[in-house]
Design a protein around this motif. Structure first.
Motif, PDB file in Angstrom:
ATOM      1  N   HIS A 270      -2.583   3.157 -12.057  1.00 17.39           N
ATOM      2  CA  HIS A 270      -3.310   3.760 -11.002  1.00 17.39           C
ATOM      3  C   HIS A 270      -4.579   4.054 -11.787  1.00 17.39           C
ATOM      4  O   HIS A 270      -4.872   4.797 -12.747  1.00 17.39           O
ATOM      5  CB  HIS A 270      -2.387   5.054 -10.808  1.00 17.39           C
TER       6      HIS A 270
ATOM      7  N   GLN B  84      -2.648   0.982  -7.905  1.00 16.17           N
ATOM      8  CA  GLN B  84      -3.151   1.601  -6.748  1.00 16.17           C
ATOM      9  C   GLN B  84      -4.383   2.224  -7.090  1.00 16.17           C
ATOM     10  O   GLN B  84      -4.944   2.750  -8.065  1.00 16.17           O
ATOM     11  CB  GLN B  84      -2.173   2.812  -6.570  1.00 16.17           C
TER      12      GLN B  84
ATOM     13  N   ARG C 186      -3.405  -3.372  -5.249  1.00 12.48           N
ATOM     14  CA  ARG C 186      -2.279  -3.560  -4.371  1.00 12.48           C
ATOM     15  C   ARG C 186      -1.815  -2.298  -3.306  1.00 12.48           C
ATOM     16  O   ARG C 186      -1.289  -2.581  -2.325  1.00 12.48           O
ATOM     17  CB  ARG C 186      -0.970  -3.912  -5.029  1.00 12.48           C
ATOM     18  N   ALA C 187      -2.484  -1.183  -3.551  1.00 16.62           N
ATOM     19  CA  ALA C 187      -2.302   0.073  -2.914  1.00 16.62           C
ATOM     20  C   ALA C 187      -3.758   0.637  -2.877  1.00 16.62           C
ATOM     21  O   ALA C 187      -4.332   0.681  -3.745  1.00 16.62           O
ATOM     22  CB  ALA C 187      -1.122   0.850  -3.511  1.00 16.62           C
TER      23      ALA C 187
ATOM     24  N   ARG D 245      -5.528   4.593  -1.297  1.00 18.74           N
ATOM     25  CA  ARG D 245      -5.324   5.772  -0.786  1.00 18.74           C
ATOM     26  C   ARG D 245      -6.781   6.178  -0.896  1.00 18.74           C
ATOM     27  O   ARG D 245      -7.507   6.469  -1.731  1.00 18.74           O
ATOM     28  CB  ARG D 245      -4.107   6.632  -1.386  1.00 18.74           C
TER      29      ARG D 245
ATOM     30  N   LEU E 209      -3.308  -6.644  -1.079  1.00 16.52           N
ATOM     31  CA  LEU E 209      -2.915  -5.122  -0.565  1.00 16.52           C
ATOM     32  C   LEU E 209      -1.475  -5.246   0.048  1.00 16.52           C
ATOM     33  O   LEU E 209      -1.121  -5.937   1.151  1.00 16.52           O
ATOM     34  CB  LEU E 209      -4.020  -4.591   0.341  1.00 16.52           C
ATOM     35  N   GLU E 210      -0.729  -4.243  -0.256  1.00 16.55           N
ATOM     36  CA  GLU E 210       0.766  -4.077   0.099  1.00 16.55           C
ATOM     37  C   GLU E 210       0.743  -2.703   0.826  1.00 16.55           C
ATOM     38  O   GLU E 210       1.351  -2.421   1.701  1.00 16.55           O
ATOM     39  CB  GLU E 210       1.478  -4.174  -1.023  1.00 16.55           C
ATOM     40  N   TYR E 211      -0.105  -1.626   0.374  1.00 16.05           N
ATOM     41  CA  TYR E 211       0.029  -0.194   0.924  1.00 16.05           C
ATOM     42  C   TYR E 211      -1.243   0.288   1.046  1.00 16.05           C
ATOM     43  O   TYR E 211      -2.026   0.237   0.625  1.00 16.05           O
ATOM     44  CB  TYR E 211       0.746   0.516  -0.104  1.00 16.05           C
TER      45      TYR E 211
ATOM     46  N   GLU F 131       2.943  -1.676   4.470  1.00 14.30           N
ATOM     47  CA  GLU F 131       3.192  -0.414   4.659  1.00 14.30           C
ATOM     48  C   GLU F 131       1.900   0.412   4.824  1.00 14.30           C
ATOM     49  O   GLU F 131       1.034   0.266   4.005  1.00 14.30           O
ATOM     50  CB  GLU F 131       3.958   0.286   3.261  1.00 14.30           C
TER      51      GLU F 131
ATOM     52  N   TYR G 239       7.963   8.185   2.907  1.00 14.27           N
ATOM     53  CA  TYR G 239       7.591   8.268   1.454  1.00 14.27           C
ATOM     54  C   TYR G 239       7.668   9.724   0.936  1.00 14.27           C
ATOM     55  O   TYR G 239       7.509  10.738   1.642  1.00 14.27           O
ATOM     56  CB  TYR G 239       6.000   7.906   1.417  1.00 14.27           C
TER      57      TYR G 239
END
Length: 566
Positions: free
Chosen positions: A69, A131, A170-171, A173, A207-209, A264, A544
């Motif tokens: 992260h 992430q 991969r994630a 935000r 990217l997955e999320y 997601e 989540y």
């Protein structure tokens, strides 16, 4: 120690405390690696503009594979450090185009730094699995003028095509870091343009999320007792920049090639909810859809969801979120859907009225040139500042009128129809919830309002909700065990006294495998069958995150794993 198999060393370190792991670091090279991994000391890094070299040195070797992260708090210096004194003298209240450009350039420079830093590690080592969380800047405002703290303009990412692709992320935000009340603080939250979400997502081929937690309001600023304070606060949420950022997001998403790995999405455009529910139900709200027959922002999010397995949204939306205005669609992969929709619509109408149809005829106002903040000081600005200098600024907040708790069928039924049609085209659907937070706080608007409130909810003075939930057979929907497991399909109508039309009821009955029995539940005993429940029921319906233990529904031990019996 060097003769021990690495698998055994790793296993031993898993059971050690952080203090014990500090001691095993020096036993051997094998224990050093295993201790670093087990301690999780290198899983998260708070990156900023001043520590990029430290970051590269720390993760240039073996520790790169430990990293999970990366967090980055963007920063915009106080405006006094950005523009020279002569420039500020000409623009004491309002930000000029030059200042807005300077902020965009500073923001872009930091985003580019993040990408270049991660790219350098990918090139020298290998692709990781990260992430990336980017936080909007909170800017210190040193000027005394409150106009400088109440900002509607958004931060833009310049030349996003020049950013490199990063296989490690991969994630993603993008979040607002905290709640800011600018009239009561010397800070201002600088809002990020919504299309930045898309511009960054396309740069991550694995990217997955995709997630966000951003303010995207519509007249949801605090309702101050003082007219002066209300005038200032409206500059925090002008409808012009809001409409533009929604349209920009839609345009970017329509033209984007999102990674095929994306499964997601958790997109919160109503953060914080305390602000989103602060809207006065008598206020006219803007028509963000304009002359279009449907909301482009909602429609673009529908396209985003086609390839997903899990989708959680909090937003202002219309029926095009689920179903196109012409033609049909399908959702071949969606398993979990949770939609929190605001009671207002993009066109400026409302999904809910007050008792006896109060407010049903409300129409949105058009967004025009007057819906944007001025780019230079005006005589009204100067007069407002002078009034504050003479009398001070009263920031006492008063309660808004909140009476919209009855569905407006004319507006809500098309929305529900589109959702039911879409859900019936989700062959893998395991759980779905569509709900809206409501509030009842009318004062003396209806005379004896307390008695009227008791006909609406058991506890009318607390946050309420209205919604519909579907759980598939043999499924622990939304992590709930116990009474909500069934061999049958289940529909929970938590809608007070409201009932769907026969046609709409039939559409909801088509969700899932129609060869399997459908069980329907009307209301919840704990809250009164014909009354609205407390919001805490639906607050737990999230795909989540950990649920609150006070939830009225059963709680199992897990908090994120979706479980389905085979």
């Amino acid at each position: 120690m060097n003769s021990l198999p690495q698998e055994l060393v790793e296993r031993v370190c898993v059971f050690l405390t952080r203090d014990d792991l500090k001691n095993t670091l020096t036993l051997s090279r094998s224990f050093q690696y295993a201790s670093e991994r087990a301690s999780k000391a290198y899983t998260t890094f708070d990156l900023n503009s001043s520590n990029t070299e430290d970051f590269k040195k720390l993760y240039a070797g073996r520790r790169w594979v430990y990293l999970r992260h990366v967090r980055y708090q963007t920063y915009i210096p106080p405006s006094a450090e950005v523009a020279d004194a002569e420039h500020l003298a000409k623009h004491n209240c309002r930000e000029s185009p030059q200042e807005l450009r300077e902020k965009d350039e500073l923001f872009t420079e930091q985003i580019k730094s993040i990408f270049d830093t991660i790219k350098s590690l990918e090139d020298s080592s290998s692709e990781g699995k990260l992430q990336l969380t980017i936080y909007a800047p909170v800017r210190e405002v040193r000027e005394t003028c409150a106009h400088r703290k109440c900002i509607s303009w958004r931060l833009h990412l310049l030349s996003p095509d020049s950013l490199p692709h990063l296989g490690s992320v991969r994630a993603l935000r993008i979040e607002d870091p905290r709640i800011i009340y600018p009239l009561e603080d010397n800070n201002s939250l600088l809002k990020i343009d919504l299309r930045v979400i898309v511009d960054l997502a396309v740069k991550f081929p694995r990217l997955e999320y995709l997630g966000c937690k951003l303010f995207a309001g519509s007249g949801w600023t605090p309702y101050y007792n003082s007219e002066v304070a209300r005038t200032y606060s409206r500059d925090c949420d002008r409808p012009g920049p809001l409409r533009d950022t929604r349209l920009g997001f839609a345009k970017a998403l329509d033209n984007a090639s999102l990674p095929s790995t994306l499964r997601e999405a958790q997109l919160d455009f109503l953060w914080p909810m305390s602000s989103a529910e602060r809207i006065d139900h008598d206020e006219r709200i803007p028509n963000l859809a304009g002359s279009n027959t449907y909301d482009l922002f909602s429609s673009s999010l529908r396209a985003l969801s086609y390839g997903l397995r899990r989708l959680e949204l909090k937003l202002v939306a219309d029926a095009s979120l689920f179903w196109p205005s012409a033609g049909s669609t399908s959702y071949p992969n969606l398993e979990s859907v949770c939609i929190l929709f605001h009671m207002s619509t993009p066109a400026g109408r409302w999904y809910f009225d007050g008792p006896d149809g109060l407010g049903s005829d409300a129409e949105g106002f058009q967004v025009d040139e007057g819906s944007y903040p001025p780019l230079e000081d005006t005589s009204d600005d100067e007069a407002l500042d002078e009034e504050v200098d003479d009398e001070g600024l009263n920031t006492e907040i008063v309660n808004n009128k909140r009476f919209r708790v009855r569905p407006n069928n004319e507006v809500l039924s098309p929305f529900l129809t589109a959702f039911a049609k879409a859900a019936s085209e989700m062959p893998k659907l395991k759980e779905a919830s569509l709900w809206s937070p409501l509030r009842w706080q009318t004062g003396d608007a209806y005379g004896n309002s307390d008695e009227l409130g008791k006909n609406i909810a058991k506890w009318p003075d607390r946050p309420l909700a209205w919604g519909i939930t579907y759980i598939a057979p043999k499924t622990f929907g939304f992590h709930f065990e116990g009474q909500h497991y069934s061999q049958s399909r289940q529909l929970f109508w938590t809608t007070g006294t409201w009932r769907p039309s026969d046609e709409l009821h039939d559409l909801f009955g088509r969700i899932g495998d129609q060869s399997v029995e459908l069980l329907e539940y009307w209301g919840l005993d704990n809250y009164g069958k014909e009354m609205l429940p407390l919001r805490e029921v639906f607050d737990q319906f999230q795909i989540y995150g950990r649920r609150h233990p006070a939830c009225a529904w059963p709680v199992d031990k897990s908090f994120i794993i979706h479980k389905t019996l085979q």
